[in-house]
Design a protein around this motif. Sequence first.
Motif, PDB file in Angstrom:
ATOM      1  N   VAL A  74       0.841  -1.196   0.000  1.00  0.00           N
ATOM      2  CA  VAL A  74       0.000   0.000   0.000  1.00  0.00           C
ATOM      3  C   VAL A  74       0.877   1.248   0.000  1.00  0.00           C
ATOM      4  CG1 VAL A  74      -1.936  -1.143   1.152  1.00  0.00           C
ATOM      5  CG2 VAL A  74      -0.182  -0.021   2.533  1.00  0.00           C
ATOM      6  N   LYS A  75       0.325   2.321  -0.508  1.00  0.00           N
ATOM      7  CA  LYS A  75       1.027   3.615  -0.534  1.00  0.00           C
ATOM      8  C   LYS A  75       0.799   4.334   0.788  1.00  0.00           C
ATOM      9  CE  LYS A  75      -0.527   6.920  -3.174  1.00  0.00           C
ATOM     10  NZ  LYS A  75      -0.843   7.725  -4.384  1.00  0.00           N
ATOM     11  N   ILE A  76       1.879   4.789   1.421  1.00  0.00           N
ATOM     12  CA  ILE A  76       1.797   5.438   2.721  1.00  0.00           C
ATOM     13  C   ILE A  76       2.405   6.835   2.655  1.00  0.00           C
ATOM     14  CG2 ILE A  76       1.842   3.289   4.031  1.00  0.00           C
ATOM     15  CD1 ILE A  76       4.860   3.761   4.473  1.00  0.00           C
ATOM     16  N   GLN A  77       2.131   7.635   3.693  1.00  0.00           N
ATOM     17  CA  GLN A  77       2.730   8.949   3.836  1.00  0.00           C
ATOM     18  C   GLN A  77       4.082   8.813   4.547  1.00  0.00           C
ATOM     19  OE1 GLN A  77       1.280  11.828   2.630  1.00  0.00           O
ATOM     20  NE2 GLN A  77      -0.226  10.428   1.735  1.00  0.00           N
ATOM     21  N   ARG A  78       5.121   9.339   3.938  1.00  0.00           N
ATOM     22  CA  ARG A  78       6.477   9.283   4.512  1.00  0.00           C
ATOM     23  C   ARG A  78       6.916  10.723   4.772  1.00  0.00           C
ATOM     24  NH1 ARG A  78      11.785   8.100   2.121  1.00  0.00           N
ATOM     25  NH2 ARG A  78      13.018   6.903   3.631  1.00  0.00           N
ATOM     26  N   ILE A  79       6.440  11.277   5.878  1.00  0.00           N
ATOM     27  CA  ILE A  79       6.545  12.710   6.145  1.00  0.00           C
ATOM     28  C   ILE A  79       7.703  12.992   7.098  1.00  0.00           C
ATOM     29  CG2 ILE A  79       5.318  14.732   6.996  1.00  0.00           C
ATOM     30  CD1 ILE A  79       2.706  13.245   6.372  1.00  0.00           C
ATOM     31  N   PRO A  80       8.736  13.725   6.664  1.00  0.00           N
ATOM     32  CA  PRO A  80       9.832  14.077   7.575  1.00  0.00           C
ATOM     33  C   PRO A  80       9.342  15.035   8.658  1.00  0.00           C
ATOM     34  CG  PRO A  80      10.432  14.434   5.258  1.00  0.00           C
ATOM     35  CD  PRO A  80       8.944  14.234   5.300  1.00  0.00           C
ATOM     36  N   LYS A  81       9.858  14.857   9.879  1.00  0.00           N
ATOM     37  CA  LYS A  81       9.510  15.783  10.962  1.00  0.00           C
ATOM     38  C   LYS A  81      10.736  16.349  11.663  1.00  0.00           C
ATOM     39  CE  LYS A  81       8.951  12.613  14.871  1.00  0.00           C
ATOM     40  NZ  LYS A  81       8.072  12.236  15.993  1.00  0.00           N
ATOM     41  N   GLY A  82      11.940  16.061  11.149  1.00  0.00           N
ATOM     42  CA  GLY A  82      13.156  16.613  11.741  1.00  0.00           C
ATOM     43  C   GLY A  82      14.322  15.668  11.520  1.00  0.00           C
ATOM     44  N   THR A  83      15.420  15.958  12.202  1.00  0.00           N
ATOM     45  CA  THR A  83      16.616  15.117  12.122  1.00  0.00           C
ATOM     46  C   THR A  83      17.130  14.812  13.519  1.00  0.00           C
ATOM     47  OG1 THR A  83      18.069  17.044  11.942  1.00  0.00           O
ATOM     48  CG2 THR A  83      17.283  16.061   9.879  1.00  0.00           C
ATOM     49  N   LYS A  84      17.909  13.752  13.624  1.00  0.00           N
ATOM     50  CA  LYS A  84      18.578  13.429  14.884  1.00  0.00           C
ATOM     51  C   LYS A  84      19.979  12.940  14.554  1.00  0.00           C
ATOM     52  CE  LYS A  84      17.753   9.215  16.720  1.00  0.00           C
ATOM     53  NZ  LYS A  84      16.973   8.152  17.406  1.00  0.00           N
ATOM     54  N   ILE A  85      20.885  13.076  15.519  1.00  0.00           N
ATOM     55  CA  ILE A  85      22.263  12.625  15.339  1.00  0.00           C
ATOM     56  C   ILE A  85      22.365  11.182  15.807  1.00  0.00           C
ATOM     57  CG2 ILE A  85      24.653  12.986  16.014  1.00  0.00           C
ATOM     58  CD1 ILE A  85      24.050  15.930  16.332  1.00  0.00           C
ATOM     59  N   GLU A  86      22.917  10.336  14.942  1.00  0.00           N
ATOM     60  CA  GLU A  86      23.029   8.911  15.232  1.00  0.00           C
ATOM     61  C   GLU A  86      24.480   8.477  15.100  1.00  0.00           C
ATOM     62  OE1 GLU A  86      21.334   5.896  12.450  1.00  0.00           O
ATOM     63  OE2 GLU A  86      19.931   5.596  14.103  1.00  0.00           O
ATOM     64  N   THR A  87      24.931   7.640  16.025  1.00  0.00           N
ATOM     65  CA  THR A  87      26.290   7.108  15.981  1.00  0.00           C
ATOM     66  C   THR A  87      26.300   5.809  15.172  1.00  0.00           C
ATOM     67  OG1 THR A  87      26.806   8.082  18.136  1.00  0.00           O
ATOM     68  CG2 THR A  87      28.248   6.315  17.342  1.00  0.00           C
ATOM     69  N   VAL A  88      27.125   5.748  14.123  1.00  0.00           N
ATOM     70  CA  VAL A  88      27.209   4.562  13.269  1.00  0.00           C
ATOM     71  C   VAL A  88      28.676   4.228  13.028  1.00  0.00           C
ATOM     72  CG1 VAL A  88      25.011   5.056  12.124  1.00  0.00           C
ATOM     73  CG2 VAL A  88      27.137   5.950  11.147  1.00  0.00           C
TER      74      VAL A  88
END
Length: 382
Positions: A74-88
């Motif tokens: 199904v088609k969904i809404q992929r709405i950005p709401k901000g960013t976060k810092i992630e350790t990788v």
Amino acid sequence: MITVVIPSAYGVQPDNAGTLYSAYLDWLQGKPVGLAKINLGMDHQIQRATLVVVDYTLGEPKILYQGPMLAPTVKIQRIPKGTKIETVIKDGKVVREHRTVYRPVKLLIIVSGENYWGTKFIEFHPEKPLTSVNIKVPLHRDNIGPSIQGLNPKNEFQATSVKVGDMFMGNVTIFRLHSVPGVEERLIINEDDTLAIDSFSQTVAQWEQPSPDRWERSGKVSTPFGYAAPVPTSDGEMKTVHATVRYRIYRYDVCGYLICRTVYELIPQEIVEFSKIDIDNDPGTIPSNLIRHSHSRDAGDEFTVYFQESSDDGGVYFSTAVSACAGAGVQICFTGTVNTYRQSSSNRPAVKVIINSWHGNVLYFARYSENGNYYEVPLQWG
């Protein structure tokens, strides 16, 4: 002419070509869309089953799929709401990267078959353009079977949604604040903060009203605060806060394979107000099963405890017996237990600790344990 190659190797089957093409056109126009493949699991097999997938991400329901029990994409809404810092880890090195955070997708899954039905409300973050979602739908027996007398003579798949109204459930327990002599706690509620609260469903024969005591839990819903008044707690008081929660009542009429079934759904919309506060004496000690943290005098007179860490325990936080009705003339009522949960798919409130006078060199506090003690911060002088 535009030719679209269906990437079945990535989980999108040729039967979903129309959905994929629609998502592709939206993506070309810059719309925030993605795809979700729905993989269903159930307690046992059911006959003549119809599946309905409803999207609640933007508030009002939108039916994404109605048809046989397949694994639809199904088609969904992929709405950005901000960013976060992630350790990788990249190339053997630990680096910190900015990662986009997406608004959680909220889907209601309805299963309607011969003699059985079930619903499940789910939430997930669409981190990738294509998400595969595994869902376990609990089934309930109601002995509704095929009938040529039903409103589906052509054996077509049909699903309609009707907004019935709002129900206000009062005095639902949502959190607890602690204090010790010289120290107060305040709940900090930001715009995106939520608490997870039960949703409920019930099936009836067409045109019948639901029974007050036959509601089944259909999944936890991250519920926003429409109200954020301070509840300061100090000098050895412990305050347990109860709230009025506004639920939206929806009715779904689902037909397929000559089986028609009406499903009512109660979905929490917002925490409307803090309706009651119970005040007790705080024990002033930290339970032995919690992990202690320390705050020393030279670290300042206030600090904030956040609850964004993940945990394997998303279990029940509080349970509240509730009775409520809605509607003029013909009423829909609920009698049962409403649970609030330790985890939600959105941000969670924080607790601010303010030290007005020191009664020792160290103030101990507990944030959570491996059992997931969220939203509550017991204190102890050391």
